[in-house]
Design an enzyme around this catalytic site. Structure first.
Site, mmCIF file in Angstrom:
data_model
loop_
_atom_site.group_PDB
_atom_site.id
_atom_site.type_symbol
_atom_site.label_atom_id
_atom_site.label_comp_id
_atom_site.label_asym_id
_atom_site.label_seq_id
_atom_site.Cartn_x
_atom_site.Cartn_y
_atom_site.Cartn_z
ATOM 1 C CD GLU A 1 -2.976 7.138 4.832
ATOM 2 O OE1 GLU A 1 -4.246 6.777 5.435
ATOM 3 O OE2 GLU A 1 -2.117 6.966 6.087
ATOM 4 C CD GLU B 1 -2.773 1.198 2.782
ATOM 5 O OE1 GLU B 1 -3.075 -0.187 2.923
ATOM 6 O OE2 GLU B 1 -2.636 2.163 3.299
#
Length: 257
Positions: A140, A135
């Protein structure tokens, strides 16, 4: 200036390798609906296989909370009654690539409990599962940390835990659009915010467990609510909130295989 031109000309004459990138895919979110040739919706709450999408998130994803308006992808998070709703889209099976540069211009929502993300997963996730797929978290943001952007990678070596991470302080980060960029090669992944380098990931030993990034990946855009990282507390007074994405562009080195 003359000397600079002469040196540049000399590079061309002797065949000096000049690095160049080619735009291979872009989404500008024109029109008034999502381009389904590029994107797919993810819906529901992850149950029964991955309730809370593995992070105890509260939102239910629905197509109704994804829109294209005024040249932006608009992902809205809202609370209706006792339920939280939001949107999530991905390019799985529609656009997947190996190595290159991803550039996304976006405006983040503020509010305690929100968790917008721009990220990537290995295209083989259905076969090998997570975190074996790898990932890459290009961006974020969590509303409980209002002036901080996170770049992170999840690998089998870290057992999926967030060990490979860099946090970057940016004052008033939600007040305007910013460009989040990731450059990915077979040996390193480098992150940028507004063209400023923030993090380089390049483990000394690279194998399927430490660097599962030598395979195609696909893109995801979503706005989560609560969860292990975004919450656990959620300020219900903030809703509705919008995550705006102006464009997504993917470049590849012209000599990349």
């Amino acid at each position: 200036m003359k000397n600079r031109i002469s040196i540049f000309g000399l590079f061309l004459l002797i065949g000096f390798p000049l690095t160049a990138q080619e735009l291979i895919w872009e989404e500008n979110f024109d029109g008034n609906s999502l381009n389904m040739e590029n994107w797919s919706y993810e819906t529901g709450d992850g149950c029964p296989d991955l309730c809370g999408w593995g992070n105890n998130e509260r939102q239910i994803y629905s197509k109704d909370y994804v829109a294209v308006k005024d040249g932006n992808l608009v992902i809205t998070a809202n609370k209706i009654g006792d339920a939280y709703y939001s949107g999530k889209v991905n390019t799985k099976d529609k656009f997947e690539f190996q190595y290159g540069t991803v550039e996304v211009r976006a405006k983040l929502p503020d509010g305690h409990g929100l968790w917008p993300a721009i990220w990537m997963l290995g295209a083989n996730i259905n076969e090998v599962g997570w975190p074996a797929s790898g990932e890459i978290d290009i961006m974020e943001f969590v509303g409980r940390q209002p002036d901080t952007i996170h770049n992170a990678l999840h690998t089998p070596a870290s057992h999926g835990n967030t060990e490979n991470i860099k946090t970057t302080p940016i004052e008033n980060v939600t007040s305007d659009f910013h460009v989040f960029k990731m450059n990915w090669t077979k040996d390193a992944i480098t992150f940028y915010i507004d063209d400023k380098k923030t993090y380089v990931f390049s483990p000394s030993e690279k194998n399927e467990k430490t660097y599962p990034y030598r395979q195609p990946f696909y893109l995801l855009l979503n706005l989560a609510v609560g969860g292990n990282f975004g919450g656990p507390e959620v300020d219900d007074s903030i809703f509705p909130k919008q995550f705006l994405i102006d464009y997504v562009k993917v470049y590849k080195y012209q000599d990349s295989k």
